[in-house]
Scaffold this motif. Structure first.
Motif, mmCIF file in Angstrom:
data_model
loop_
_atom_site.group_PDB
_atom_site.id
_atom_site.type_symbol
_atom_site.label_atom_id
_atom_site.label_comp_id
_atom_site.label_asym_id
_atom_site.label_seq_id
_atom_site.Cartn_x
_atom_site.Cartn_y
_atom_site.Cartn_z
ATOM 1 N N ARG A 26 0.831 -1.206 0.000
ATOM 2 C CA ARG A 26 0.000 0.000 0.000
ATOM 3 C C ARG A 26 0.860 1.249 0.000
ATOM 4 N NH1 ARG A 26 -3.962 1.027 5.067
ATOM 5 N NH2 ARG A 26 -4.032 3.298 5.006
ATOM 6 N N GLY A 27 1.916 1.232 0.810
ATOM 7 C CA GLY A 27 2.813 2.389 0.864
ATOM 8 C C GLY A 27 3.515 2.623 -0.459
ATOM 9 N N LEU A 28 3.979 1.531 -1.082
ATOM 10 C CA LEU A 28 4.652 1.646 -2.373
ATOM 11 C C LEU A 28 3.695 2.207 -3.426
ATOM 12 C CD1 LEU A 28 7.119 1.112 -4.164
ATOM 13 C CD2 LEU A 28 6.255 -1.217 -4.525
ATOM 14 N N PHE A 29 2.458 1.752 -3.399
ATOM 15 C CA PHE A 29 1.450 2.245 -4.337
ATOM 16 C C PHE A 29 1.226 3.738 -4.143
ATOM 17 C CE2 PHE A 29 -3.061 3.178 -5.220
ATOM 18 C CZ PHE A 29 -3.082 2.896 -6.578
ATOM 19 N N CYS A 30 1.161 4.179 -2.894
ATOM 20 C CA CYS A 30 0.941 5.606 -2.612
ATOM 21 C C CYS A 30 2.118 6.458 -3.088
ATOM 22 C CB CYS A 30 0.702 5.812 -1.119
ATOM 23 S SG CYS A 30 -0.879 5.186 -0.517
ATOM 24 N N VAL A 31 3.337 5.982 -2.872
ATOM 25 C CA VAL A 31 4.522 6.738 -3.312
ATOM 26 C C VAL A 31 4.557 6.828 -4.832
ATOM 27 C CG1 VAL A 31 7.041 6.763 -3.391
ATOM 28 C CG2 VAL A 31 5.862 6.190 -1.262
ATOM 29 N N LEU A 32 4.276 5.718 -5.503
ATOM 30 C CA LEU A 32 4.219 5.751 -6.967
ATOM 31 C C LEU A 32 3.114 6.692 -7.446
ATOM 32 C CD1 LEU A 32 4.725 1.956 -7.793
ATOM 33 C CD2 LEU A 32 6.389 3.811 -8.025
ATOM 34 N N GLY A 33 2.008 6.725 -6.704
ATOM 35 C CA GLY A 33 0.936 7.669 -7.024
ATOM 36 C C GLY A 33 1.391 9.103 -6.885
ATOM 37 N N GLY A 34 2.191 9.387 -5.847
ATOM 38 C CA GLY A 34 2.727 10.734 -5.657
ATOM 39 C C GLY A 34 3.623 11.148 -6.814
ATOM 40 N N ALA A 72 4.639 13.008 -0.265
ATOM 41 C CA ALA A 72 4.774 14.451 -0.476
ATOM 42 C C ALA A 72 6.056 14.771 -1.250
ATOM 43 C CB ALA A 72 4.765 15.178 0.874
ATOM 44 N N ALA A 73 7.146 14.094 -0.881
ATOM 45 C CA ALA A 73 8.411 14.322 -1.586
ATOM 46 C C ALA A 73 8.305 13.885 -3.035
ATOM 47 C CB ALA A 73 9.536 13.562 -0.880
ATOM 48 N N ALA A 74 7.683 12.733 -3.272
ATOM 49 C CA ALA A 74 7.544 12.232 -4.636
ATOM 50 C C ALA A 74 6.734 13.198 -5.490
ATOM 51 C CB ALA A 74 6.878 10.855 -4.616
ATOM 52 N N HIS A 75 5.654 13.726 -4.922
ATOM 53 C CA HIS A 75 4.805 14.672 -5.648
ATOM 54 C C HIS A 75 5.576 15.952 -5.976
ATOM 55 C CE1 HIS A 75 1.184 16.954 -6.724
ATOM 56 N NE2 HIS A 75 1.649 17.912 -5.959
ATOM 57 N N PHE A 76 6.227 16.522 -4.985
ATOM 58 C CA PHE A 76 6.929 17.788 -5.176
ATOM 59 C C PHE A 76 8.113 17.625 -6.130
ATOM 60 C CE2 PHE A 76 9.793 21.238 -4.341
ATOM 61 C CZ PHE A 76 8.982 22.315 -4.047
ATOM 62 N N PHE A 101 19.842 21.604 -4.650
ATOM 63 C CA PHE A 101 18.806 22.636 -4.554
ATOM 64 C C PHE A 101 17.411 22.033 -4.735
ATOM 65 C CE2 PHE A 101 22.205 25.772 -5.298
ATOM 66 C CZ PHE A 101 21.819 26.745 -4.389
ATOM 67 N N TRP A 102 17.308 21.056 -5.608
ATOM 68 C CA TRP A 102 16.032 20.393 -5.879
ATOM 69 C C TRP A 102 15.477 19.744 -4.611
ATOM 70 C CZ3 TRP A 102 15.640 14.999 -8.432
ATOM 71 C CH2 TRP A 102 14.334 14.741 -8.835
ATOM 72 N N PHE A 103 16.318 18.986 -3.930
ATOM 73 C CA PHE A 103 15.881 18.338 -2.702
ATOM 74 C C PHE A 103 15.645 19.360 -1.586
ATOM 75 C CE2 PHE A 103 17.424 14.500 -4.768
ATOM 76 C CZ PHE A 103 16.509 13.550 -4.339
ATOM 77 N N ALA A 104 16.503 20.369 -1.505
ATOM 78 C CA ALA A 104 16.339 21.389 -0.467
ATOM 79 C C ALA A 104 15.013 22.137 -0.638
ATOM 80 C CB ALA A 104 17.510 22.373 -0.513
ATOM 81 N N ALA A 105 14.643 22.392 -1.905
ATOM 82 C CA ALA A 105 13.399 23.116 -2.159
ATOM 83 C C ALA A 105 12.187 22.342 -1.694
ATOM 84 C CB ALA A 105 13.282 23.415 -3.654
ATOM 85 N N SER A 106 12.279 21.016 -1.631
ATOM 86 C CA SER A 106 11.129 20.193 -1.252
ATOM 87 C C SER A 106 10.932 20.096 0.259
ATOM 88 C CB SER A 106 11.294 18.780 -1.815
ATOM 89 O OG SER A 106 12.321 18.077 -1.138
#
Length: 408
Positions: A26-34, A72-76, A101-106
């Protein structure tokens, strides 16, 4: 040989699929969804913005807070995937710095949504999502409020104005509960209908934006004399095609000094046009990114940017150390500018990606949107396309004309 009963088979399957393995799936599915909501929703195609509406569902149904943070990280990160390339070009540094910078911005986005996640279903989770969304729409956290699903309101409910915004917010809240079964078909249906009848935002006769392709070598470089002359030639050409109000990209006027002002006023004095262009005004303790209006009546500073790009332009820590420098931010100032008798919502570059500048301007009675940007640093990424999609969606939501000017 007798067959095993159905109950025995189901019991064996349930033993193999332990609760922990089910939660992992379920968690993997949610991250892939993000990843999907960020990547597809912020592809640069305005009609795909509704895909981002599924983000709160994947966030809400994450089995653990840590997984909600990953969603949230995957989405951003999916939505801002052009940032590593853009940052490396802007700062003239290695691509690895851009990834940093990409990771810091998230971090702000991830921190807010992971902190406010709740394992309790129903209204507590709905309320927490609402709080997170509001926090990411307004300063101080809202200065990093990219990839907000509320941007899709203009695609789902074009012309509905504030009612469309409210309807979209309700659908987003429904996504965090069992009501997602209703919200998803509604979003899909509205998105399909909108795509079938889609038209571009309205235009006002006599208003036009000029796109340019000037190249810059590094951050801090400004439009030189030769570039100014080329831009003036483009303005004269547009005026010859019956343009009355002409918008130029961010930085098109370079450093706004008395010399630059004389150059433009002398060049445009015989033309019955009003020009709006981006410029930089230097102060002792920093600089302003502005829109300047030039006409036969003279010049004036039309607008001072409310939210410059954090870190690369807006550097508030310099004030704290007494060092000074960086762009000034006028968070809630001058949300409306009067141009040729029309109340305009001015948006410069980064302001097209976040929420409060455009909503503040529309709440103050703006009748159209003028959006300018300078995308020399974006390379082959889709950042300028995302900016265009965002402001197009807002113009459609409030049913107002849109004029854009981009240095691509």
């Amino acid at each position: 040989m007798s067959r095993p009963s159905r109950r025995a088979v189901f019991s064996a399957w349930r033993e193999k699929c332990s609760p922990s393995s089910l939660k992992f799936a379920r968690g993997l599915f949610c991250v892939l969804g993000g990843i999907a909501t960020g990547t597809i929703g912020w592809s640069g195609n305005v009609l795909l913005l509704p895909a981002g509406m599924l983000f709160p569902a994947f966030w809400a149904y994450a089995p653990y807070r840590s997984v909600a943070a990953l969603v949230a990280a995957a989405h951003f990160l999916g939505a801002s995937r052009g940032l590593p390339q853009g940052a490396s070009i802007f700062f003239g540094s290695q691509y690895a710095i851009g990834i940093g910078f990409w990771f810091a911005a998230s971090l702000v986005f991830v921190a807010i949504y992971s902190t406010l996640w709740s394992g309790r279903s129903g209204w507590p989770r709905m309320l927490r999502y609402l709080i997170a969304s509001v926090l990411m729409s307004l300063p101080p956290f809202g200065i990093m409020g990219w990839a907000s699903p509320i941007t899709a309101a203009g695609v789902l409910f074009p012309g509905w104005s504030w009612f469309g915004l409210a309807a979209t917010a309700i659908l987003l809240l429904m996504m965090t509960t069992s009501l997602w079964r209703i919200a998803v078909p509604v979003v899909a249906g509205c998105a399909a209908w909108s795509a079938a009848v889609w038209t571009e935002p309205k235009v006002i006769k006599g208003w036009t934006g000029i796109n340019t392709t000037f190249r810059y070598e590094a951050a801090g470089q400004h439009a030189g004399y030769a570039q100014q002359l080329e831009t003036i030639a483009l303005v004269r050409k547009a005026a010859g095609h019956s343009a009355d109000v002409i918008a130029l990209p961010e930085s098109a006027l370079g450093l706004w000094t008395p010399t630059t002002e004389r150059l433009w006023t002398n060049a445009l004095s015989p033309l019955p046009v009003t020009v709006i262009g981006g410029a930089t005004i230097i102060h002792r303790d920093g600089y302003d990114t502005v829109m300047v209006e030039i006409s036969s009546k003279g010049t004036r500073t039309l607008y001072r940017e409310r939210m410059p790009v954090p870190v690369s332009m807006w550097q508030p820590w310099r004030r704290l150390t007494g060092e000074g420098g960086g762009a000034n931010a006028y968070f809630f100032d001058n949300p409306v500018a009067l141009v040729a008798g029309t109340r305009v919502a001015p948006l410069i570059c980064y302001e097209q990606l976040i929420i409060w500048p455009v909503l503040q301007s529309m709440a103050m009675g703006s009748e159209m949107i003028v959006a300018i940007s300078n995308g020399w640093w974006t390379g082959d990424s889709n950042i300028t396309d995302i900016q265009s999609a965002s402001v197009t969606a807002w113009a459609k939501l409030f049913d107002v004309p849109l004029v854009m000017a981009v240095n691509e």
